[in-house]
Design a protein around this motif. Structure first.
Motif, PDB file in Angstrom:
ATOM      1  N   VAL A 192      -9.811  44.591 -12.431  1.00 55.29           N
ATOM      2  CA  VAL A 192      -8.739  44.425 -11.437  1.00 55.29           C
ATOM      3  C   VAL A 192      -7.516  44.112 -12.284  1.00 55.29           C
ATOM      4  CG1 VAL A 192      -7.878  43.073  -9.486  1.00 55.29           C
ATOM      5  CG2 VAL A 192     -10.320  43.582  -9.661  1.00 55.29           C
ATOM      6  N   SER A 193      -6.700  45.123 -12.495  1.00 60.73           N
ATOM      7  CA  SER A 193      -5.603  45.023 -13.455  1.00 60.73           C
ATOM      8  C   SER A 193      -6.150  44.566 -14.811  1.00 60.73           C
ATOM      9  CB  SER A 193      -4.518  44.103 -12.907  1.00 60.73           C
ATOM     10  OG  SER A 193      -3.410  44.150 -13.763  1.00 60.73           O
ATOM     11  N   TRP A 194      -5.677  43.443 -15.367  1.00 62.04           N
ATOM     12  CA  TRP A 194      -6.073  43.049 -16.722  1.00 62.04           C
ATOM     13  C   TRP A 194      -7.340  42.194 -16.763  1.00 62.04           C
ATOM     14  CZ3 TRP A 194      -5.994  37.848 -16.232  1.00 62.04           C
ATOM     15  CH2 TRP A 194      -5.080  37.319 -15.309  1.00 62.04           C
ATOM     16  N   ARG A 195      -7.887  41.826 -15.567  1.00 61.02           N
ATOM     17  CA  ARG A 195      -9.100  40.994 -15.606  1.00 61.02           C
ATOM     18  C   ARG A 195     -10.318  41.777 -15.120  1.00 61.02           C
ATOM     19  NH1 ARG A 195      -5.322  40.601 -12.244  1.00 61.02           N
ATOM     20  NH2 ARG A 195      -5.625  40.217 -10.018  1.00 61.02           N
ATOM     21  N   ARG A 196     -11.473  41.245 -15.391  1.00 60.38           N
ATOM     22  CA  ARG A 196     -12.691  41.902 -14.895  1.00 60.38           C
ATOM     23  C   ARG A 196     -13.384  40.954 -13.932  1.00 60.38           C
ATOM     24  NH1 ARG A 196     -13.602  46.636 -17.891  1.00 60.38           N
ATOM     25  NH2 ARG A 196     -15.502  46.973 -16.687  1.00 60.38           N
ATOM     26  N   GLN A 197     -13.840  41.517 -12.817  1.00 62.70           N
ATOM     27  CA  GLN A 197     -14.461  40.692 -11.782  1.00 62.70           C
ATOM     28  C   GLN A 197     -15.915  41.097 -11.593  1.00 62.70           C
ATOM     29  OE1 GLN A 197     -12.792  38.233 -10.921  1.00 62.70           O
ATOM     30  NE2 GLN A 197     -10.852  38.632  -9.897  1.00 62.70           N
ATOM     31  N   TYR A 198     -16.712  40.123 -11.236  1.00 69.96           N
ATOM     32  CA  TYR A 198     -18.136  40.360 -10.950  1.00 69.96           C
ATOM     33  C   TYR A 198     -18.280  41.357  -9.791  1.00 69.96           C
ATOM     34  CZ  TYR A 198     -22.792  39.623  -9.055  1.00 69.96           C
ATOM     35  OH  TYR A 198     -24.052  39.828  -8.575  1.00 69.96           O
ATOM     36  N   CYS A 199     -19.255  42.243  -9.906  1.00 69.03           N
ATOM     37  CA  CYS A 199     -19.547  43.165  -8.806  1.00 69.03           C
ATOM     38  C   CYS A 199     -21.060  43.354  -8.729  1.00 69.03           C
ATOM     39  CB  CYS A 199     -18.834  44.498  -9.059  1.00 69.03           C
ATOM     40  SG  CYS A 199     -19.394  45.833  -8.003  1.00 69.03           S
ATOM     41  N   GLY A 200     -21.668  42.808  -7.705  1.00 70.91           N
ATOM     42  CA  GLY A 200     -23.093  43.041  -7.469  1.00 70.91           C
ATOM     43  C   GLY A 200     -23.238  44.286  -6.603  1.00 70.91           C
ATOM     44  N   VAL A 201     -24.280  45.070  -6.851  1.00 63.56           N
ATOM     45  CA  VAL A 201     -24.491  46.264  -6.027  1.00 63.56           C
ATOM     46  C   VAL A 201     -25.852  46.132  -5.336  1.00 63.56           C
ATOM     47  CG1 VAL A 201     -24.544  48.788  -5.957  1.00 63.56           C
ATOM     48  CG2 VAL A 201     -23.223  47.613  -7.741  1.00 63.56           C
ATOM     49  N   PHE A 202     -25.832  46.152  -4.021  1.00 67.44           N
ATOM     50  CA  PHE A 202     -27.051  46.126  -3.229  1.00 67.44           C
ATOM     51  C   PHE A 202     -27.232  47.486  -2.577  1.00 67.44           C
ATOM     52  CE2 PHE A 202     -26.211  41.736  -3.883  1.00 67.44           C
ATOM     53  CZ  PHE A 202     -27.422  41.060  -3.746  1.00 67.44           C
ATOM     54  N   GLU A 203     -28.490  47.810  -2.287  1.00 67.51           N
ATOM     55  CA  GLU A 203     -28.774  49.108  -1.654  1.00 67.51           C
ATOM     56  C   GLU A 203     -29.560  48.861  -0.369  1.00 67.51           C
ATOM     57  OE1 GLU A 203     -30.382  52.149  -4.380  1.00 67.51           O
ATOM     58  OE2 GLU A 203     -31.650  52.824  -2.729  1.00 67.51           O
ATOM     59  N   ALA A 204     -29.279  49.652   0.640  1.00 58.71           N
ATOM     60  CA  ALA A 204     -30.056  49.561   1.887  1.00 58.71           C
ATOM     61  C   ALA A 204     -30.264  50.966   2.428  1.00 58.71           C
ATOM     62  CB  ALA A 204     -29.300  48.720   2.911  1.00 58.71           C
ATOM     63  N   HIS A 205     -31.399  51.169   3.087  1.00 59.25           N
ATOM     64  CA  HIS A 205     -31.681  52.476   3.693  1.00 59.25           C
ATOM     65  C   HIS A 205     -31.740  52.282   5.203  1.00 59.25           C
ATOM     66  CE1 HIS A 205     -33.373  54.473  -0.107  1.00 59.25           C
ATOM     67  NE2 HIS A 205     -32.801  53.346  -0.442  1.00 59.25           N
ATOM     68  N   VAL A 206     -30.882  52.976   5.913  1.00 61.22           N
ATOM     69  CA  VAL A 206     -30.897  52.874   7.379  1.00 61.22           C
ATOM     70  C   VAL A 206     -30.844  54.286   7.954  1.00 61.22           C
ATOM     71  CG1 VAL A 206     -29.731  51.943   9.425  1.00 61.22           C
ATOM     72  CG2 VAL A 206     -29.648  50.659   7.297  1.00 61.22           C
ATOM     73  N   ASP A 207     -31.797  54.612   8.807  1.00 57.63           N
ATOM     74  CA  ASP A 207     -31.838  55.935   9.442  1.00 57.63           C
ATOM     75  C   ASP A 207     -31.679  57.072   8.447  1.00 57.63           C
ATOM     76  OD1 ASP A 207     -32.291  55.067  11.980  1.00 57.63           O
ATOM     77  OD2 ASP A 207     -30.168  55.052  12.571  1.00 57.63           O
ATOM     78  N   GLY A 208     -32.310  56.947   7.300  1.00 57.04           N
ATOM     79  CA  GLY A 208     -32.277  58.034   6.319  1.00 57.04           C
ATOM     80  C   GLY A 208     -31.020  58.062   5.464  1.00 57.04           C
TER      81      GLY A 208
END
Ligand code: GLC
Length: 473
Positions: free
Chosen positions: A65-81
């Motif tokens: 985010v501009s000059w800094r780095r921010q944590y980003c968690g990625v979650f996955e979900a399956h709904v109706d295909g």
């Protein structure tokens, strides 16, 4: 073909308006047509526990985010295909509501960068990123500025859909560097009318622009509808098209809908009358099958045409009719309808607030549905009303113009008027009431309304056509 659909809200995770319905239904419709469409949205704290149960943790990365780095968690979900990716960062998304925070620009700059940054980590390289409204408008700009040199990204095309041109993401110049991290040579892409305008950037940078109805795509070229963006849009008409939304015919189905009092179908409509009776009871109105009930389900704000309703409301109430009104919004309208419901308790049934359960009951229980919007990019309620055999009265604008035709010619599915004028609306209500008094004619109209096909079928195919055109270039 692989499409990553980026949205700030999507049913059934996070909803505040029609965008959530579209982001819930269109990817599902695309998947059914063998398009690999996955959705990415923020992991807001308001996402209900039952949806969280469906999520699994995929990975975590950091996002610039501009000059800094921010944590980003990625979650996955399956709904109706459909596969959903949820972007986690509690600093940005553990908040009340979805929007309206002092740092929304930074929150959605982070989200937009995250959409691009997760691509190498999710095992899905899209051919197209489909962006929606101002919250994802920075994606095409970041793609050009930072990622296009990388072979993983170099062929990715972008589609930008305008659901509502009123909200553009306008900010002061001071944000471009430290908050948005836009390189100097790209800053002019965001400049418009002496400020930073996210939507303007997407209009300029995306490969295709769509609006959620053909009429709206023409209207926004005009200052009356464009909220200032007509100038820039007129430069890019060659990449602008309108595709009308559909409705999720599984959710909005009077035959199976668990939220209405009694199910019914186009073949057997008699339970529609039971829904009317029980709606009258629920709203404290006298039960009478012959009095036409006019439903209004809306945000109580001016551009939904509520000022027209206010202007002629007491005139309309001289007739033997009832109103079933559900909505919340501006103080002026909330107090007006509250006063009216106290003054005419036998004619005005009112619930202030957001209540999907009651909304379905009004769609099913009313006879007529009033939607006189000043502007309406697409509108979903009029299509839902049709499916429940409730005849819409609409102004001929945006998606209302594309989905409702006046029945005066013996073929239409509702009643329409052109000018944004209270008395034109009033006359149209009178015409509808006259229509209602002819029992046989009205039954034909209800039948015709319920048979209208507003499913996603043809609209999903139109998007597929658009994607194909883009990829063949
Ligand atoms: C916005 C528009 C509405 C449209 C919806 C979904 O909420 O105001 O007209 O139906 O987006 O595209």
């Amino acid at each position: 073909m692989k499409v990553l659909f980026a949205s700030s809200e999507a049913y059934p995770f996070a909803m505040s308006g029609g965008l959530a319905d579209v982001a819930g239904a269109l990817p599902k419709a695309l998947r059914k047509r063998f398009i690999g469409c996955r959705v990415v949205l923020p992991l807001y704290s308001s996402i209900p526990e039952e949806m969280r149960q469906k999520m699994t943790f995929l990975c975590n990365i950091t996002v610039p985010v501009s000059w800094r780095r921010q944590y980003c968690g990625v979650f996955e979900a399956h709904v109706d295909g459909v596969i959903y990716y949820l972007i986690d960062n509690q600093y940005y998304f553990k908040r009340d509501g979805l929007y309206g925070h002092y740092d929304d620009a930074e929150r959605f700059a982070f989200f937009s960068r995250a959409v691009l940054e997760i691509i190498p980590h999710i095992g899905f390289t899209p051919d197209i990123i489909h962006c929606n409204d101002w919250q994802t408008s920075l994606i095409p700009i970041y793609l050009d500025a930072f990622y296009k040199y990388d072979s993983l990204y170099s062929n990715i095309k972008t589609v930008f859909t305008i659901h509502n041109i009123q909200y553009q993401g306008k900010y002061g110049y001071e944000l471009t560097g430290d908050v948005l991290g836009i390189p100097e040579e790209c800053q002019s892409l965001l400049e418009y009318d002496n400020c930073i305008n996210f939507m303007k950037g997407a209009i300029q940078c995306s490969d295709k622009i769509t609006t959620v109805s053909p009429t709206y795509s023409r209207e926004i070229l005009d200052p009356y509808y464009s909220h200032g963006l007509d100038n820039i849009l007129n430069q890019f008409t060659y990449k602008l098209t309108g595709i009308v939304n559909g409705i999720d015919t599984e959710v909005y189905n009077p035959e199976t809908d668990p939220l209405i009092f009694k199910n019914y179908s186009v073949e057997d409509k008699k339970n529609k009358a039971v829904n009317k009776k029980m709606l009258q009871e629920e709203l404290g109105l006298p039960v009478n099958k012959d009095v036409p009930v006019i439903g209004i389900v809306t945000r109580l704000v001016k551009h939904k045409g509520i000022d027209l309703v206010k202007c002629v409301f007491e005139d309309l109430l001289k007739a033997d009719i009832q109103f079933a009104i559900l909505g919340s919004g501006e103080w002026e309208f909330e107090t007006f309808f509250h006063e009216m419901s106290e003054k005419y308790p036998n004619k005005v049934g009112l619930k202030l607030g957001f209540n999907p359960m009651l909304a379905h009951k009004i769609y099913a229980g009313a006879d007529i549905f009033l939607m006189p919007s000043q502007s309406e990019p697409c509108g979903l309620a009029q299509m839902v009303a049709l499916r429940y055999g409730t005849i819409p009265i609409v102004r001929e604008t945006g998606g209302l113009n594309d989905t409702i035709r006046d029945s005066g010619d013996g073929e239409g599915n509702g009643f329409t008027f052109k000018s944004y004028n209270a008395h034109d609306m009033e006359n149209t209500v009178w015409r509808a009431l006259q229509g209602y008094s002819d029992k046989q004619g009205w039954a034909t109209l209800v039948d015709r309304a319920m048979k209208c096909d507003n499913s996603w079928k043809s609209s999903a195919n139109a998007y597929i056509g658009l994607y194909k055109e883009l990829l063949s270039k």
